[in-house]
Design an enzyme around this catalytic site. Structure first.
Site, PDB file in Angstrom:
ATOM      1  N   CYS A 123       0.855  -1.195   0.000  1.00 28.22           N
ATOM      2  CA  CYS A 123       0.000   0.000   0.000  1.00 28.22           C
ATOM      3  C   CYS A 123       0.885   1.238   0.000  1.00 28.22           C
ATOM      4  CB  CYS A 123      -0.984  -0.005   1.161  1.00 28.22           C
ATOM      5  SG  CYS A 123      -0.362   0.675   2.694  1.00 28.22           S
ATOM      6  N   GLU A 124       0.455   2.233  -0.749  1.00 25.71           N
ATOM      7  CA  GLU A 124       1.303   3.407  -0.912  1.00 25.71           C
ATOM      8  C   GLU A 124       1.269   4.320   0.318  1.00 25.71           C
ATOM      9  OE1 GLU A 124      -0.142   5.262  -4.458  1.00 25.71           O
ATOM     10  OE2 GLU A 124      -1.595   6.501  -3.374  1.00 25.71           O
ATOM     11  N   HIS A 125       0.336   4.066   1.223  1.00 25.00           N
ATOM     12  CA  HIS A 125       0.256   4.933   2.408  1.00 25.00           C
ATOM     13  C   HIS A 125       1.257   4.531   3.483  1.00 25.00           C
ATOM     14  CE1 HIS A 125      -4.029   5.160   0.816  1.00 25.00           C
ATOM     15  NE2 HIS A 125      -3.442   6.301   0.519  1.00 25.00           N
ATOM     16  N   HIS A 126       1.413   3.218   3.688  1.00 25.81           N
ATOM     17  CA  HIS A 126       2.286   2.746   4.768  1.00 25.81           C
ATOM     18  C   HIS A 126       3.424   1.874   4.250  1.00 25.81           C
ATOM     19  CE1 HIS A 126      -1.757   3.408   6.579  1.00 25.81           C
ATOM     20  NE2 HIS A 126      -1.044   4.004   7.510  1.00 25.81           N
TER      21      HIS A 126
ATOM     22  N   GLN B 220      -5.716  -0.342  -3.583  1.00 29.45           N
ATOM     23  CA  GLN B 220      -6.381  -1.502  -4.200  1.00 29.45           C
ATOM     24  C   GLN B 220      -7.325  -1.083  -5.326  1.00 29.45           C
ATOM     25  OE1 GLN B 220      -7.936  -4.356  -1.371  1.00 29.45           O
ATOM     26  NE2 GLN B 220      -9.354  -5.162  -2.894  1.00 29.45           N
TER      27      GLN B 220
ATOM     28  N   HIS C 235      -5.318  -6.135   4.155  1.00 26.83           N
ATOM     29  CA  HIS C 235      -4.291  -5.078   4.245  1.00 26.83           C
ATOM     30  C   HIS C 235      -3.586  -5.149   5.602  1.00 26.83           C
ATOM     31  CE1 HIS C 235      -5.492  -2.438   0.729  1.00 26.83           C
ATOM     32  NE2 HIS C 235      -6.399  -3.397   0.736  1.00 26.83           N
TER      33      HIS C 235
ATOM     34  N   CYS D 226      -1.737  -3.021   6.884  1.00 25.48           N
ATOM     35  CA  CYS D 226      -1.784  -1.746   7.624  1.00 25.48           C
ATOM     36  C   CYS D 226      -3.058  -1.646   8.458  1.00 25.48           C
ATOM     37  CB  CYS D 226      -1.613  -0.546   6.698  1.00 25.48           C
ATOM     38  SG  CYS D 226      -2.942  -0.326   5.512  1.00 25.48           S
TER      39      CYS D 226
HETATM   40  N1  GTP Z   1      -8.922   3.368  -0.216  1.00 20.78           N
HETATM   41  C1  GTP Z   1      -7.830   2.738   0.191  1.00 20.78           C
HETATM   42  N2  GTP Z   1      -7.295   3.063   1.370  1.00 20.78           N
HETATM   43  C2  GTP Z   1      -6.198   2.395   1.766  1.00 20.78           C
HETATM   44  C3  GTP Z   1      -5.591   1.406   1.008  1.00 20.78           C
HETATM   45  N3  GTP Z   1      -4.512   0.948   1.695  1.00 20.78           N
HETATM   46  C4  GTP Z   1      -4.476   1.641   2.849  1.00 20.78           C
HETATM   47  N4  GTP Z   1      -5.486   2.535   2.907  1.00 20.78           N
HETATM   48  C5  GTP Z   1      -5.907   3.510   3.923  1.00 20.78           C
HETATM   49  O1  GTP Z   1      -5.197   4.707   3.821  1.00 20.78           O
HETATM   50  C6  GTP Z   1      -5.575   5.480   4.929  1.00 20.78           C
HETATM   51  C7  GTP Z   1      -4.478   6.446   5.331  1.00 20.78           C
HETATM   52  O2  GTP Z   1      -5.033   7.225   6.358  1.00 20.78           O
HETATM   53  P1  GTP Z   1      -4.214   8.300   7.212  1.00 20.78           P
HETATM   54  O3  GTP Z   1      -5.141   8.837   8.268  1.00 20.78           O
HETATM   55  O4  GTP Z   1      -3.553   9.271   6.298  1.00 20.78           O
HETATM   56  O5  GTP Z   1      -3.047   7.446   7.850  1.00 20.78           O
HETATM   57  P2  GTP Z   1      -3.017   6.729   9.279  1.00 20.78           P
HETATM   58  O6  GTP Z   1      -3.019   7.748  10.370  1.00 20.78           O
HETATM   59  O7  GTP Z   1      -1.844   5.797   9.278  1.00 20.78           O
HETATM   60  O8  GTP Z   1      -4.403   5.942   9.279  1.00 20.78           O
HETATM   61  P3  GTP Z   1      -4.854   4.625  10.057  1.00 20.78           P
HETATM   62  O9  GTP Z   1      -4.517   3.451   9.183  1.00 20.78           O
HETATM   63  O10 GTP Z   1      -6.336   4.790  10.239  1.00 20.78           O
HETATM   64  O11 GTP Z   1      -4.106   4.569  11.366  1.00 20.78           O
HETATM   65  C8  GTP Z   1      -6.000   4.481   5.995  1.00 20.78           C
HETATM   66  O12 GTP Z   1      -7.381   4.635   6.204  1.00 20.78           O
HETATM   67  C9  GTP Z   1      -5.714   3.123   5.339  1.00 20.78           C
HETATM   68  O13 GTP Z   1      -6.621   2.113   5.758  1.00 20.78           O
HETATM   69  C10 GTP Z   1      -6.176   1.084  -0.250  1.00 20.78           C
HETATM   70  O14 GTP Z   1      -5.718   0.219  -1.004  1.00 20.78           O
HETATM   71  N5  GTP Z   1      -7.292   1.774  -0.616  1.00 20.78           N
HETATM   72 ZN    ZN Z   2      -1.742   1.203   4.216  1.00 23.05          ZN
END
Ligand code: GTP
Ligand code: ZN
Length: 243
Positions: A130-133, A171, A199, A201
């Site tokens: 996942c690109e966020h984490h 995704q 996921h 994360c």
């Molecule tokens: N729509 C979508 N969201 C994703 C995917 N992979 C990870 N995420 C979400 O990306 C979001 C990033 O949220 P942020 O609030 O910026 O980051 P964070 O503080 O680490 O969020 P939490 O995971 O809720 O602790 C989270 O809600 C993740 O669940 C994906 O493939 N699609």
């Molecule tokens: Zn993630």
């Protein structure tokens, strides 16, 4: 449409296509592809996609060394000595989809069979980040199309999944990119992709919901326009094989 099911409990039956079915397919797709680059834009320009260089690998190793120090570890202890190199190589592999192209991957394996019935490759395992984490998400992809005379080598559908999964992803985008790639190479009557994934994360950290899984779908052409076709596909991906 995206369906998120927590702890496997409520998988919805109503995977509908999106709302732009009245537009001519080709131009709609081109617009969509143009507005949805593989990587985020930077200062209005698309990032360059290029192979990992030795210099980039060195930088990655330095970053891992710093991370090890930052978590209070000793990067010079025996067990960690090779870790920066191992992590850099693992990352190179896990993002190797940036270095592949659709054309090379298909390798001309498109055959004029005059076949016009649905082709479905189910249960294609995939692993992505996942690109966020930058944590893994993994699961299964189901890819179907209804040919317009031309068919593609079956393994190429799995290779397409692999190419887009081996990038930093969300995704929903991964699902759509796979569908658009099949559309681009075959110009079939329709394409459907469903991905089911868990996921890390959401499991190992953050909200901590192990067992939750996310379902995404992308429907193009006849799968979007014709409910019966869509239902046939959804039934086929639920059917349990006898082997
Ligand atoms: N729509 C979508 N969201 C994703 C995917 N992979 C990870 N995420 C979400 O990306 C979001 C990033 O949220 P942020 O609030 O910026 O980051 P964070 O503080 O680490 O969020 P939490 O995971 O809720 O602790 C989270 O809600 C993740 O669940 C994906 O493939 N699609
Ligand atoms: Zn993630």
């Amino acid at each position: 449409m995206t369906i998120v099911s927590s702890n496997g409990s409520s998988r919805s039956e109503s995977l509908n296509g999106n709302s732009n079915s009245s537009n001519p397919l080709k131009s709609t797709l081109l617009d969509q592809v143009a507005s949805r680059p593989d990587r985020n834009t930077h200062n209005g320009k698309e990032a360059q996609i290029k192979a990992t260089s030795e210099a980039a690998k060195e930088k990655m190793m330095e970053a891992v060394y710093t991370m090890l120090e930052s978590v209070g570890e000793d990067p010079e202890r025996e067990g960690l000595l090779k870790t920066p190199k191992r992590v850099a190589e693992a990352m190179e592999y896990l993002t190797s989809g940036y270095n592949q192209s659709l054309e090379d991957l298909v390798n001309g394996a498109i055959f004029d069979e005059g076949h016009n019935e649905m082709v479905l490759v189910r249960d294609i395992n995939f692993f992505s980040l996942c690109e966020h984490h930058m944590l893994p998400f993994m699961g299964r992809a189901h890819v179907a199309y209804i040919p317009n005379q031309k068919v593609v080598g079956l393994s190429k559908l799995a290779r397409i999944v692999e190419m887009y999964a081996r990038r930093l992803q969300v995704q929903e985008r991964l699902t759509r990119q796979i569908a658009e790639a099949v559309q681009e190479i075959l110009e079939p009557q329709g394409v459907a992709v469903v991905m089911e994934a868990s996921h890390m994360c959401m499991s190992m950290r953050g909200v901590q919901k192990p067992g939750s899984w996310t379902v995404t779908s992308a429907m193009i052409g006849s799968f979007q326009d014709d409910q019966k076709t869509r239902e046939e596909f959804l039934n086929l991906i639920r059917h349990q094989p006898n082997f």
